[in-house]
Design an enzyme around this catalytic site. Sequence first.
Site, PDB file in Angstrom:
ATOM      1  N   CYS B  89       0.817  -1.220   0.000  1.00  7.94           N
ATOM      2  CA  CYS B  89       0.000   0.000   0.000  1.00  7.94           C
ATOM      3  C   CYS B  89       0.847   1.264   0.000  1.00  7.94           C
ATOM      4  CB  CYS B  89      -0.912  -0.008   1.214  1.00  7.94           C
ATOM      5  SG  CYS B  89      -1.493  -1.653   1.648  1.00  7.94           S
ATOM      6  N   HIS B 339      -8.351   3.378  -3.350  1.00  9.32           N
ATOM      7  CA  HIS B 339      -6.980   3.033  -2.953  1.00  9.32           C
ATOM      8  C   HIS B 339      -6.331   2.099  -3.973  1.00  9.32           C
ATOM      9  CE1 HIS B 339      -3.485   2.112  -0.708  1.00  9.32           C
ATOM     10  NE2 HIS B 339      -3.951   1.161   0.060  1.00  9.32           N
TER      11      HIS B 339
END
Lengths: 152, 393
Positions: B89, B339
């Site tokens: 991430c 995301h």
Amino acid sequence: MKRTTPTAFDFFPQEESQQTRVSRFFEELRAGRLSTTRCRKDGALLWPPRVACPRCHGEDLEWVELPLTGRLYAFSAVLVGAPLGMEQDLPITVGLADLEGAPLRLFGRIVGAGWERLSVGQRVRVEPFAVPDERVFYRFRVDGGLAENSSA
Amino acid sequence: MSTGRPVALVGGASTVWGVRAATWSELVQEAGARLFAAVPGLAAADVDSLFVGAAEPERFAFQSHVAPLAAELLGLAPHRIVQRTELACASGQSAIRSAYAAIAAGLSEVAVVLGVEKMNLPSMAEANTSMACVMDRPWDGAHGATAPPFFAMVAQRHMLEYGTTPEQLAGVSVKNHRFANSNPDAQFYEKKFSREKLLGLPLVAPPLRLGDCSSMTDGAAAVVLVAGEKARQYTDTPAWVRGSGQHASWHNLANSGSLTDWVGMRSAAREALGSAGITAQQLDFAELHDCFTISELIEYEMLGLCPRGQGGRYLEEGQTEIGGDVVVNPRGGLLGCGHPLGATGVAQAVEVYRQFTHSVPPARQVPDPEWALVHNLSGSANVHSMMVYQRGS
């Protein structure tokens, strides 16, 4: 090719001594025992089983048996969004349990009761279960939960 | 670790994010077109290095060796450094950090940083398998777990230890979705979410509901970093990189320790703020990694904006809204923007530049910002990456 093994596992079996140096973990697990390695030099209990100690970098490790019971530190469940091969398993209840008598907080799938019936501090028991392609893995069963077959 | 020569971020751009009818390569091309449009002084021939943040192109797009592919698509021929960074991430920020380090060390003069991820596939189970790989896959991912149940356990512990409520969690989502309503790049640009609506959405991983979780998103973003002496060739308002910090301490969930005390984030914050020579209270805004609502509340605490356990109250006081102590996630956050793993950290940096140059709609413009912090966590919050920027004038 029909896929029989959940793909969050290795694509090909890696549990035998031809493939891994910690095959003993899986052999012990088949016999109903949970084990891991400990460093003989500095006493560090290592999870998952290692072949070198990340603390002292020595390679003189020994196998130790771990307790099979623990208390839930936290839990949740995957209600949507399972990996391939696990879609039929939803909901997948998982949790972290502090093993009783060993300094280890183990993560795993929980069977025997849904997440709605669990509470922090509840006792769970580690048990082996069969994975396709003649593999074995561990999971938690809620203590006192009804016995089920290994496909739970 | 503020060493080497000064480095400036001089511009950037983002594609539209969402469930996009576009492939990985097409997202890269869109980001390139928008970058060169947003930074008119940028000439491809001047770009000596390319850093590509991409978390899992091997699984999501069945493509390795992506940095040279991106170079071709962007019309670049890097002759100093061409590389891809992977930190799940935080892959995008990781690429920016690499560019920063290279320029500070004198190995690059003008670097393009691209972040990209294509996550929506016809089979979401395939995508979820990719997410299980971010964990210690044979030991943790193999139980069927991905990010939501982990952060759900974090939320459960925070509720148990500090009394945090589902309403406080939803409050994070309300704020960030509201900011996203003024960001045309955001996945949820046109979607309105009230607290009541969020609390009525289905559970994904109890106690987390759909509105507590950031989405699987397709998107890309790009920025330009240059050696300090070149900054004025590109902009009147450079965003100077003033501080940086990162911390990795464990990976397997058994070694996580307390789920509510993110030791690595406290360490990264000390390093990043310390190297910039400021305190958290001096920040005008922060782009924090709100992959889940609970994450943002704990991040307030770990950054030192409020005492441990008080994140929910701090939010309810409005301290992270415009007009409060430190505006958090004016871009719309991961909750409002989506995301796309590799793109998120780069888009946060784009927001820093846009805020510094007062080029965002008034609804999300932080008043006269000078200091900004960007934070990404990765995996099971076991890694924290931070950068501090100061507006130049």
